[in-house]
Structure formats: C-alpha cells, structure tokens
Scaffold this motif. Sequence first.
Motif, PDB file in Angstrom:
ATOM      1  N   VAL A  45      16.709  -6.549  -2.993  1.00 52.30           N
ATOM      2  CA  VAL A  45      15.916  -7.032  -1.847  1.00 52.30           C
ATOM      3  C   VAL A  45      15.367  -5.852  -1.052  1.00 52.30           C
ATOM      4  O   VAL A  45      14.184  -5.849  -0.670  1.00 52.30           O
ATOM      5  N   GLU A  46      16.191  -4.848  -0.814  1.00 58.96           N
ATOM      6  CA  GLU A  46      15.712  -3.669  -0.080  1.00 58.96           C
ATOM      7  C   GLU A  46      14.587  -2.977  -0.829  1.00 58.96           C
ATOM      8  O   GLU A  46      13.589  -2.562  -0.233  1.00 58.96           O
ATOM      9  N   GLY A  47      14.698  -2.879  -2.141  1.00 56.47           N
ATOM     10  CA  GLY A  47      13.633  -2.285  -2.953  1.00 56.47           C
ATOM     11  C   GLY A  47      12.365  -3.113  -2.915  1.00 56.47           C
ATOM     12  O   GLY A  47      11.253  -2.570  -2.851  1.00 56.47           O
ATOM     13  N   ALA A  48      12.507  -4.426  -2.947  1.00 53.84           N
ATOM     14  CA  ALA A  48      11.345  -5.312  -2.883  1.00 53.84           C
ATOM     15  C   ALA A  48      10.634  -5.191  -1.541  1.00 53.84           C
ATOM     16  O   ALA A  48       9.394  -5.183  -1.478  1.00 53.84           O
ATOM     17  N   VAL A  49      11.388  -5.072  -0.469  1.00 55.91           N
ATOM     18  CA  VAL A  49      10.797  -4.903   0.861  1.00 55.91           C
ATOM     19  C   VAL A  49      10.034  -3.581   0.929  1.00 55.91           C
ATOM     20  O   VAL A  49       8.909  -3.528   1.445  1.00 55.91           O
ATOM     21  N   GLU A  50      10.614  -2.529   0.395  1.00 59.79           N
ATOM     22  CA  GLU A  50       9.934  -1.229   0.385  1.00 59.79           C
ATOM     23  C   GLU A  50       8.650  -1.289  -0.437  1.00 59.79           C
ATOM     24  O   GLU A  50       7.616  -0.744  -0.029  1.00 59.79           O
ATOM     25  N   GLU A  51       8.691  -1.951  -1.581  1.00 59.07           N
ATOM     26  CA  GLU A  51       7.498  -2.068  -2.432  1.00 59.07           C
ATOM     27  C   GLU A  51       6.417  -2.898  -1.744  1.00 59.07           C
ATOM     28  O   GLU A  51       5.237  -2.562  -1.800  1.00 59.07           O
ATOM     29  N   ALA A  52       6.811  -3.976  -1.093  1.00 63.01           N
ATOM     30  CA  ALA A  52       5.844  -4.798  -0.368  1.00 63.01           C
ATOM     31  C   ALA A  52       5.181  -3.987   0.742  1.00 63.01           C
ATOM     32  O   ALA A  52       3.961  -4.064   0.936  1.00 63.01           O
ATOM     33  N   ALA A  53       5.959  -3.198   1.454  1.00 61.05           N
ATOM     34  CA  ALA A  53       5.393  -2.365   2.518  1.00 61.05           C
ATOM     35  C   ALA A  53       4.428  -1.324   1.940  1.00 61.05           C
ATOM     36  O   ALA A  53       3.423  -0.984   2.562  1.00 61.05           O
ATOM     37  N   ARG A  54       4.719  -0.863   0.727  1.00 61.47           N
ATOM     38  CA  ARG A  54       3.860   0.132   0.091  1.00 61.47           C
ATOM     39  C   ARG A  54       2.519  -0.464  -0.339  1.00 61.47           C
ATOM     40  O   ARG A  54       1.479   0.137  -0.152  1.00 61.47           O
ATOM     41  N   VAL A  55       2.532  -1.685  -0.896  1.00 60.31           N
ATOM     42  CA  VAL A  55       1.298  -2.270  -1.437  1.00 60.31           C
ATOM     43  C   VAL A  55       0.535  -3.121  -0.436  1.00 60.31           C
ATOM     44  O   VAL A  55      -0.665  -3.355  -0.616  1.00 60.31           O
ATOM     45  N   LEU A  56       1.180  -3.581   0.611  1.00 55.64           N
ATOM     46  CA  LEU A  56       0.522  -4.481   1.562  1.00 55.64           C
ATOM     47  C   LEU A  56      -0.735  -3.895   2.189  1.00 55.64           C
ATOM     48  O   LEU A  56      -1.749  -4.601   2.283  1.00 55.64           O
ATOM     49  N   PRO A  57      -0.762  -2.644   2.614  1.00 53.24           N
ATOM     50  CA  PRO A  57      -1.999  -2.116   3.186  1.00 53.24           C
ATOM     51  C   PRO A  57      -3.183  -2.199   2.213  1.00 53.24           C
ATOM     52  O   PRO A  57      -4.307  -2.509   2.621  1.00 53.24           O
ATOM     53  N   GLY A  58      -2.960  -1.955   0.951  1.00 54.15           N
ATOM     54  CA  GLY A  58      -4.024  -2.064  -0.042  1.00 54.15           C
ATOM     55  C   GLY A  58      -4.506  -3.487  -0.212  1.00 54.15           C
ATOM     56  O   GLY A  58      -5.709  -3.732  -0.385  1.00 54.15           O
ATOM     57  N   VAL A  59      -3.595  -4.432  -0.174  1.00 54.36           N
ATOM     58  CA  VAL A  59      -3.966  -5.846  -0.287  1.00 54.36           C
ATOM     59  C   VAL A  59      -4.802  -6.259   0.920  1.00 54.36           C
ATOM     60  O   VAL A  59      -5.837  -6.917   0.778  1.00 54.36           O
ATOM     61  N   ILE A  60      -4.386  -5.857   2.098  1.00 48.90           N
ATOM     62  CA  ILE A  60      -5.127  -6.190   3.318  1.00 48.90           C
ATOM     63  C   ILE A  60      -6.519  -5.583   3.268  1.00 48.90           C
ATOM     64  O   ILE A  60      -7.507  -6.228   3.633  1.00 48.90           O
ATOM     65  N   ALA A  61      -6.625  -4.353   2.773  1.00 47.62           N
ATOM     66  CA  ALA A  61      -7.928  -3.686   2.700  1.00 47.62           C
ATOM     67  C   ALA A  61      -8.851  -4.357   1.689  1.00 47.62           C
ATOM     68  O   ALA A  61     -10.064  -4.414   1.888  1.00 47.62           O
ATOM     69  N   PHE A  63      -8.800  -7.587   0.651  1.00 49.88           N
ATOM     70  CA  PHE A  63      -9.107  -8.986   0.933  1.00 49.88           C
ATOM     71  C   PHE A  63      -9.354  -9.171   2.423  1.00 49.88           C
ATOM     72  O   PHE A  63      -8.431  -9.062   3.230  1.00 49.88           O
ATOM     73  N   PRO A  64     -10.591  -9.465   2.776  1.00 50.99           N
ATOM     74  CA  PRO A  64     -10.916  -9.638   4.206  1.00 50.99           C
ATOM     75  C   PRO A  64     -10.156 -10.807   4.812  1.00 50.99           C
ATOM     76  O   PRO A  64      -9.655 -11.684   4.107  1.00 50.99           O
ATOM     77  N   GLU A  65     -10.094 -10.806   6.129  1.00 46.02           N
ATOM     78  CA  GLU A  65      -9.449 -11.900   6.873  1.00 46.02           C
ATOM     79  C   GLU A  65     -10.027 -13.212   6.385  1.00 46.02           C
ATOM     80  O   GLU A  65     -11.217 -13.362   6.172  1.00 46.02           O
ATOM     81  N   GLY A  66      -9.177 -14.185   6.161  1.00 41.08           N
ATOM     82  CA  GLY A  66      -9.597 -15.496   5.675  1.00 41.08           C
ATOM     83  C   GLY A  66      -9.489 -15.632   4.172  1.00 41.08           C
ATOM     84  O   GLY A  66      -9.550 -16.732   3.650  1.00 41.08           O
ATOM     85  N   GLN A  67      -9.354 -14.524   3.450  1.00 43.35           N
ATOM     86  CA  GLN A  67      -9.198 -14.589   1.994  1.00 43.35           C
ATOM     87  C   GLN A  67      -7.794 -14.183   1.556  1.00 43.35           C
ATOM     88  O   GLN A  67      -7.536 -14.027   0.388  1.00 43.35           O
ATOM     89  N   ARG A  68      -6.910 -13.982   2.493  1.00 40.71           N
ATOM     90  CA  ARG A  68      -5.547 -13.641   2.121  1.00 40.71           C
ATOM     91  C   ARG A  68      -4.592 -14.730   2.494  1.00 40.71           C
ATOM     92  O   ARG A  68      -4.764 -15.542   3.287  1.00 40.71           O
TER      93      ARG A  68
END
Length: 68
Positions: A45-61, A63-68
């Motif tokens: 779980v700790e590893g998954a949280v770290e990975e999510a934090a690593r990739v989340l900024p790229g996902v947000i960038a 996919f514009p607001e409303g498409q995520r």
Amino acid sequence: MPALNVEFTDAEMARLRERAALTGRSLKQHVHDVTVEEADRLAFVEGAVEEAARVLPGVIARFPEGQR
C-alpha cells in the motif's frame, strides 16, 4: 532464529486458536503468517501511494478538468 514473545488476552488467544484451526495451521504458523502478510500488505500500500503520487501530476497535465 529470531523469536518474539507476544502477550494476548484469553479472548484474543481463543480467537487466534479458532482461526488457526479453521485454516488447518498451528497457532504458531498462523500468527507468523498473519503478521508477515500484514507487513507485506502495508509495504504494498505504501508503494502504491508513492507510485500514485509520482504519476498523478502527469495524469492531471494530460487530461483537462472535466475529463478526469
């Protein structure tokens, strides 16, 4: 081999014995397995949280607001 002496109430010990019997394991093996499995689960779980934090900024960038 390292060992650990852990104290339980009578009620806790009864529950542990019952669970061990249901799984067909000795009490010692059951407590060992449950303890190691929980430590492994927490590490996952700790590893998954770290990975999510690593990739989340790229996902947000990407996919514009409303498409995520």
